[in-house]
Design a protein around this motif. Structure first.
Motif, PDB file in Angstrom:
ATOM      1  N   VAL A  24      21.645  67.632  37.775  1.00 23.41           N
ATOM      2  CA  VAL A  24      22.688  67.282  37.093  1.00 23.41           C
ATOM      3  C   VAL A  24      23.011  68.208  35.931  1.00 23.41           C
ATOM      4  O   VAL A  24      22.349  68.125  34.898  1.00 23.41           O
ATOM      5  CB  VAL A  24      22.632  65.660  36.790  1.00 23.41           C
ATOM      6  CG1 VAL A  24      23.660  65.229  36.152  1.00 23.41           C
ATOM      7  CG2 VAL A  24      22.069  65.161  38.020  1.00 23.41           C
ATOM      8  N   THR A  25      24.069  68.596  35.825  1.00 25.11           N
ATOM      9  CA  THR A  25      24.632  69.173  34.802  1.00 25.11           C
ATOM     10  C   THR A  25      25.640  68.461  34.084  1.00 25.11           C
ATOM     11  O   THR A  25      26.625  67.940  34.656  1.00 25.11           O
ATOM     12  CB  THR A  25      25.131  70.760  34.988  1.00 25.11           C
ATOM     13  OG1 THR A  25      24.133  71.539  35.702  1.00 25.11           O
ATOM     14  CG2 THR A  25      25.700  71.377  33.763  1.00 25.11           C
ATOM     15  N   VAL A  26      25.305  68.109  32.742  1.00 24.50           N
ATOM     16  CA  VAL A  26      26.206  67.008  32.175  1.00 24.50           C
ATOM     17  C   VAL A  26      27.465  67.741  31.544  1.00 24.50           C
ATOM     18  O   VAL A  26      27.310  68.701  30.842  1.00 24.50           O
ATOM     19  CB  VAL A  26      25.410  66.232  31.032  1.00 24.50           C
ATOM     20  CG1 VAL A  26      26.128  65.235  30.339  1.00 24.50           C
ATOM     21  CG2 VAL A  26      24.209  65.543  31.610  1.00 24.50           C
ATOM     22  N   ARG A 159      27.782  53.180  40.773  1.00 25.90           N
ATOM     23  CA  ARG A 159      27.557  53.883  41.971  1.00 25.90           C
ATOM     24  C   ARG A 159      28.568  54.276  43.031  1.00 25.90           C
ATOM     25  O   ARG A 159      29.461  53.551  43.128  1.00 25.90           O
ATOM     26  CB  ARG A 159      26.390  53.099  42.682  1.00 25.90           C
ATOM     27  CG  ARG A 159      25.897  53.717  43.847  1.00 25.90           C
ATOM     28  CD  ARG A 159      25.319  52.610  44.588  1.00 25.90           C
ATOM     29  NE  ARG A 159      24.026  53.174  45.207  1.00 25.90           N
ATOM     30  CZ  ARG A 159      22.937  52.439  45.813  1.00 25.90           C
ATOM     31  NH1 ARG A 159      22.709  51.249  45.412  1.00 25.90           N
ATOM     32  NH2 ARG A 159      21.828  53.143  46.442  1.00 25.90           N
ATOM     33  N   THR A 160      28.643  55.773  43.340  1.00 30.22           N
ATOM     34  CA  THR A 160      29.632  56.159  44.103  1.00 30.22           C
ATOM     35  C   THR A 160      28.847  56.358  45.619  1.00 30.22           C
ATOM     36  O   THR A 160      27.603  56.883  45.351  1.00 30.22           O
ATOM     37  CB  THR A 160      30.495  57.073  43.746  1.00 30.22           C
ATOM     38  OG1 THR A 160      29.879  58.074  43.350  1.00 30.22           O
ATOM     39  CG2 THR A 160      31.516  56.458  42.543  1.00 30.22           C
ATOM     40  N   LEU A 161      29.609  56.411  46.740  1.00 29.05           N
ATOM     41  CA  LEU A 161      28.920  56.721  48.142  1.00 29.05           C
ATOM     42  C   LEU A 161      27.990  58.085  47.754  1.00 29.05           C
ATOM     43  O   LEU A 161      27.035  58.198  48.243  1.00 29.05           O
ATOM     44  CB  LEU A 161      29.740  56.482  49.043  1.00 29.05           C
ATOM     45  CG  LEU A 161      29.141  56.597  50.609  1.00 29.05           C
ATOM     46  CD1 LEU A 161      28.094  55.408  50.534  1.00 29.05           C
ATOM     47  CD2 LEU A 161      30.275  56.179  51.525  1.00 29.05           C
ATOM     48  N   PHE A 162      28.929  59.145  47.784  1.00 26.42           N
ATOM     49  CA  PHE A 162      28.296  60.581  47.590  1.00 26.42           C
ATOM     50  C   PHE A 162      28.299  61.306  46.391  1.00 26.42           C
ATOM     51  O   PHE A 162      28.414  62.413  46.066  1.00 26.42           O
ATOM     52  CB  PHE A 162      29.208  61.344  48.602  1.00 26.42           C
ATOM     53  CG  PHE A 162      29.129  60.633  49.875  1.00 26.42           C
ATOM     54  CD1 PHE A 162      28.197  60.808  50.736  1.00 26.42           C
ATOM     55  CD2 PHE A 162      30.286  60.150  50.680  1.00 26.42           C
ATOM     56  CE1 PHE A 162      28.059  60.303  52.162  1.00 26.42           C
ATOM     57  CE2 PHE A 162      30.273  59.563  51.569  1.00 26.42           C
ATOM     58  CZ  PHE A 162      29.112  59.866  52.472  1.00 26.42           C
ATOM     59  N   GLY A 163      28.281  60.368  45.177  1.00 22.84           N
ATOM     60  CA  GLY A 163      28.533  60.893  43.847  1.00 22.84           C
ATOM     61  C   GLY A 163      27.392  60.708  43.098  1.00 22.84           C
ATOM     62  O   GLY A 163      27.495  60.388  41.668  1.00 22.84           O
ATOM     63  N   GLY A 169      25.910  61.982  35.692  1.00 23.61           N
ATOM     64  CA  GLY A 169      26.183  62.657  34.545  1.00 23.61           C
ATOM     65  C   GLY A 169      27.076  61.986  33.859  1.00 23.61           C
ATOM     66  O   GLY A 169      27.002  61.990  32.651  1.00 23.61           O
ATOM     67  N   GLU A 170      27.943  61.185  34.371  1.00 23.92           N
ATOM     68  CA  GLU A 170      28.847  60.196  33.633  1.00 23.92           C
ATOM     69  C   GLU A 170      28.113  59.426  32.528  1.00 23.92           C
ATOM     70  O   GLU A 170      28.054  59.042  31.507  1.00 23.92           O
ATOM     71  CB  GLU A 170      29.677  59.573  34.523  1.00 23.92           C
ATOM     72  CG  GLU A 170      30.858  58.801  33.847  1.00 23.92           C
ATOM     73  CD  GLU A 170      31.817  58.113  34.715  1.00 23.92           C
ATOM     74  OE1 GLU A 170      31.735  58.139  35.834  1.00 23.92           O
ATOM     75  OE2 GLU A 170      32.420  57.098  34.189  1.00 23.92           O
TER      76      GLU A 170
END
Lengths: 202, 223
Positions: A24-26, A159-163, A169-170
């Motif tokens: 994860v790059t913030v 939470r998102t399905l593919f995120g 990051g968010e």
């Protein structure tokens, strides 16, 4: 033959799961605070650990995680300090010599003490959450430590399905933002800062 | 044949319904000028329950449309403009705190620049209150299909607390509750009958909020 195939499949699965790293790059934007500037010339020292902060963690059954937040955090702090103090000078090393201290009123050293996160699979909630523990240390112009205080920033993201990477990051950006809000709002109410300001403005 | 089946599926998917109840409590007269704006703010907390961003987006979208659209400032823009004063842990918790907030250097100027007249704090969420049944799909070399019925009941409960920024008072509160049961039936093909209580609560809250802001006067209690 069937047994051999099954065994190979298990080995491949274990290898894939074991070797899986979520990176994860913030990234993101964090605004400039609307606060009254403190009328001093502060020196800020950002260590290499602070500038390049990365968090690596291995979660059982959920693989390896690597969160790279140093760049975004540094950008934010540079912006934050400029909004909080009238004059800001970034210094390269500590302790400072007499020449370096000319015109400075003190030196502030921000550090990241701890970073942690929770995924929905671990917490059982609908959110990714992140927390950052910052330590702020204030030195006078004789390079004597005046005191330190800790600020904790929290952030969470749906939470998102593919995120996965986007959500974490968010959540991390929101934790930086929350920590920054506390730093900006509480800077001049810290006892160590208050007594330092009394001496500086005398 | 396929056309009929598709139409049937679509119509069945729309059958799911939700019952909605809206309540309003007005504390002051309201009105909003053409240039004035409203901002919807989701009340965040660090517990496991929080107003979904999709809900505030839905209400904002509904308010910006229609015959009498309202001018909206997005939550993100407003929070960025007034950073760090409207963050989850720093935001004012009551309209009485607005005066203290406005005393902070630069804050009142920023609010005037955004032309925001009202803040609407949205709280609440949608939860699944019950679920059951059995549903499964299988696929084999001889064909496949879905069999069984499953259901889930959802309850959406939201409240908007409206603050008048100009007068630094609470103008009133509107609550919208909706519930509905969704079904997924398998008769070879899966047939979804989806109730959307969150969407129903969003539309109801948006309609009432629009009416509330566009100036219904206080009606004195009849003696």
């Amino acid at each position: 033959m069937t047994k051999y195939c099954s065994f190979s499949l298990v080995v491949v699965c274990v290898f894939l799961l074991g070797g899986c790293t979520t990176s994860v790059t913030v990234e993101g934007t964090i605004p400039t605070p609307v606060v009254e500037k403190i009328p001093v010339n502060i020196g800020i020292y950002y260590s290499d650990d602070f500038k390049k902060f990365q968090h690596e963690e291995s979660i059982r059954q959920h693989g390896n995680w690597k969160v790279d937040m140093g760049g975004q955090n540094l950008l934010f702090f540079r912006n934050l300090m400029t909004a909080v103090f009238v004059d800001v000078t970034e210094v390269d090393a500590l302790p400072l010599t007499g020449e370096d201290l000319t015109e400075l009123d003190g030196i502030l050293v921000p550090e990241i003490v701890k970073y942690g996160f929770l995924t929905p699979n671990v917490s059982g909630l609908k959110f990714y959450s992140a927390s950052i523990h910052y330590r702020m240390t204030l030195y006078n112009t004789q390079s004597e430590k005046l005191g330190e205080w800790t600020i904790v920033g929290y952030g969470k993201s749906e939470r998102t399905l593919f995120g996965t990477t986007e959500s974490l990051g968010e959540a991390t950006v929101l934790a930086i933002r929350d920590g920054g809000a506390r730093i900006a709002m509480e800077m001049d109410s810290q006892p160590v800062v208050q007594s330092w300001l009394e001496n500086v403005t005398e | 044949m396929i056309k009929h089946a598709t139409s049937l599926l679509i119509s069945l998917a729309l059958v799911g319904c939700a019952s909605t109840r809206v309540e309003e409590r007005r504390e002051a007269t309201t009105g909003i000028g053409d240039q004035e704006a409203i901002v919807l703010l989701g009340r965040a907390s660090y517990s496991d329950r929080e107003t979904e961003t999709s809900f505030t987006d839905c209400v904002a979208s509904a308010l910006a449309k229609g015959e009498r659209p309202l001018r909206l400032v997005t939550q993100k823009d407003f929070k960025d403009q007034l950073y760090p004063w409207f963050e989850p842990r720093t935001a004012p918790t009551s309209s009485k705190d607005l005066a203290k907030l406005f005393a902070q250097p630069g804050v009142q100027k920023r609010i005037i620049e955004t032309q925001v007249r009202y803040l609407a704090w949205i709280s609440g969420d949608t939860i699944t209150t019950d679920s059951g049944g059995s549903f499964s799909c299988t696929l084999s070399s001889f064909g496949g299909g879905c069999f069984g019925v499953s259901y889930w009941e959802e309850d959406a409960s939201y409240e908007a607390s409206i603050w008048d920024v100009e007068n630094m008072t609470t103008s009133g509160k509107i609550s919208a509750d909706a519930n509905g049961t969704s079904y997924l039936a398998g008769v070879i093909l899966p047939i979804p009958i989806i109730a959307r209580p969150g969407n129903a609560a969003c539309k109801a809250l948006a309609n009432q909020l629009r009416e509330f802001l566009q100036g219904a006067p206080i009606v004195a209690d009849e003696v």
